[in-house]
Enzyme design. Structure first.
Site, short mmCIF file in Angstrom:
data_model
loop_
_atom_site.label_atom_id
_atom_site.label_comp_id
_atom_site.label_asym_id
_atom_site.label_seq_id
_atom_site.Cartn_x
_atom_site.Cartn_y
_atom_site.Cartn_z
CG ASP A 183 -3.46 3.81 4.27
OD1 ASP A 183 -4.34 3.81 4.91
OD2 ASP A 183 -2.94 3.16 3.28
CE LYS A 205 -8.65 -3.22 3.85
NZ LYS A 205 -7.79 -2.51 3.43
CD1 TRP A 210 -2.15 -1.99 2.11
CD2 TRP A 210 -2.83 -1.41 0.08
NE1 TRP A 210 -2.97 -3.00 1.68
CE2 TRP A 210 -3.46 -2.68 0.48
CE3 TRP A 210 -3.05 -0.66 -1.09
CZ2 TRP A 210 -4.47 -3.31 -0.31
CZ3 TRP A 210 -4.17 -1.37 -1.65
CH2 TRP A 210 -4.84 -2.64 -1.24
C1 LIG Z 1 -7.24 -1.89 1.99
C2 LIG Z 1 -6.06 -0.81 2.37
C3 LIG Z 1 -5.88 0.00 1.28
C4 LIG Z 1 -6.76 -0.03 0.08
O1 LIG Z 1 -7.87 0.44 0.27
P1 LIG Z 1 -9.35 0.55 -0.88
O2 LIG Z 1 -10.23 1.19 -0.13
O3 LIG Z 1 -9.37 -0.75 -1.29
O4 LIG Z 1 -8.75 1.67 -1.91
C5 LIG Z 1 -5.07 1.09 1.50
N1 LIG Z 1 -4.31 0.97 2.44
C6 LIG Z 1 -4.38 0.06 3.52
C7 LIG Z 1 -3.43 -0.07 4.61
C8 LIG Z 1 -5.29 -1.01 3.33
O5 LIG Z 1 -5.16 -2.16 4.24
#
Ligand SMILES: *Cc1c(COP(=O)(O)O)cnc(C)c1O
Length: 357
Positions: free
Chosen positions: A166, A190, A99
């Site tokens: 993030d 998540k 990511w």
């Molecule tokens: C799942 C995830 C993403 C991607 O998220 P999307 O909403 O599918 O774009 C980005 N960063 C992390 C840390 C993730 O776990």
């Protein structure tokens, strides 16, 4: 049979969230209409949006001067929105996984990116330390929880430049000192809501400094000014997010969640470390994620991977396959996962050891 949901995302949600959302899909706010067929500008939905923003701020203890917005596009759209809104001359990134790499790729479209450290040499099984954040960077970007590899930056770091994080997979799992960050963002699927909504926490005075024309929808200011109602927001996921926030509040808030999360993670890591059939992929306890616990078959037992997967599946364990780039197993232990599910997985591991050792 009872299912134990260890999916990494979309992932387990509180029963409360699912029940409330199911009821609102049939009859929202006593309107005798479905949540799916009402205007996002109805006073009933505006109240949902307002309450979600308020509760988000309350639970995370977000200081004055910050906005919370709910957008579409997933965390992946944020990889580009962050540089669109903050990048002037140079950005700094910490590379802790797939990511992070995707975020770095987008930032490079805007100019010089200083990757201050990377753990790619060891398939991202640790968090790099002792790096220097360049003071001339416009911002420094981190991924606090690396969902695929099971590493986590569990403390709020101090950065000499605006810090962007993030937090897709660890938001609301622990208290965060939001004042240390300029932007925190994440996909909600998540630990908060079904897929479809992205949260962004923004320090207001960080914006408007690039001199760049920003496409309207990619400009944070657009959504701050219109309180996430510039265009149609993802109505159902926002409603569900509000239910999870209420559930969090009714269950002691984030510090209580953190206590339970630590307990769940310790139980499982202890079993992995003790059970000769398995080993953790992340060795340093400081770097081990409380949300995604990754393990593989120990040396000499590799041939038992598929049999263990089948055995655990028969016992109701769902979503424990590791990400294809790491292999082995990953048990995601998000807020809504009850401790009983962790105990059930540990029982599987112990029974399987008795049968095979
Ligand atoms: C799942 C995830 C993403 C991607 O998220 P999307 O909403 O599918 O774009 C980005 N960063 C992390 C840390 C993730 O776990």
């Amino acid at each position: 049979m009872k299912k134990h949901n260890f999916y990494a995302g979309p992932s387990i949600l509180p029963e409360y969230t699912i029940e409330q959302t199911a009821a609102a899909i049939k009859n929202f706010a006593n309107m005798d209409l479905s949540l799916m067929e009402i205007s996002h500008r109805s006073k009933e939905f505006v109240a949902v949006m307002d309450e979600a923003q308020q509760l988000f701020k309350e639970l995370l203890n977000i200081p004055e001067g910050y906005s919370v917005i709910f957008l579409g596009g997933g965390a992946s759209t944020q990889f580009a929105m962050v540089p669109f809104n903050l990048f002037k001359n140079k950005a700094a990134y910490l590379n802790t996984g797939a990511w992070s790499k995707k975020a770095i790729k987008e930032a490079k479209l805007f100019g010089e990116v200083d990757v201050v450290a990377s753990s790619e040499d060891k398939l991202f099984n640790y968090i790099p330390k002792n790096y220097t954040i360049p003071e001339d960077a416009d911002y420094f970007h981190i991924t606090t929880n690396n969902t695929i590899y099971g590493t986590e930056i569990k403390e709020d770091i101090t950065s000499p430049v605006p810090l962007v994080a993030d937090m897709s997979s660890d938001i609301f799992s622990r208290p965060v000192d939001v004042s240390k960050y300029a932007i925190i963002y994440g996909g909600a699927q998540k630990n908060l809501a079904p897929a479809g909504v992205t949260f962004v926490i923004i320090k207001n005075d960080i914006l408007g400094k690039t001199g760049r024309d920003i496409p309207t929808m990619l400009n944070y200011q657009t959504h701050i000014d219109k309180e996430s109602m510039f265009n149609t927001p993802p109505v159902v996921p926002v409603f569900a997010a509000l239910q999870t926030l209420k559930w969090l509040k009714n269950n002691g808030g984030i510090s209580e969640m953190q206590k339970v999360n630590i307990k769940k993670a310790n139980l499982l890591y202890d079993e992995i470390d003790r059970n000769p059939l398995f080993r953790a992929t992340v060795m340093d306890p400081n770097d081990r994620s409380l949300m995604n616990i990754c393990f593989v078959m120990n040396e000499g037992y590799e041939n038992l991977e598929k049999p263990f997967f089948d055995y655990a599946s028969e016992k109701g364990m769902i979503g424990i396959k590791g990400h294809r780039s790491v292999g082995g197993f990953r048990a995601s232990t998000y807020n809504a996962l009850p401790i009983e599910s962790v105990a059930a997985l540990i029982d599987c591991m112990q029974d399987f050891k008795k049968k095979n050792k």
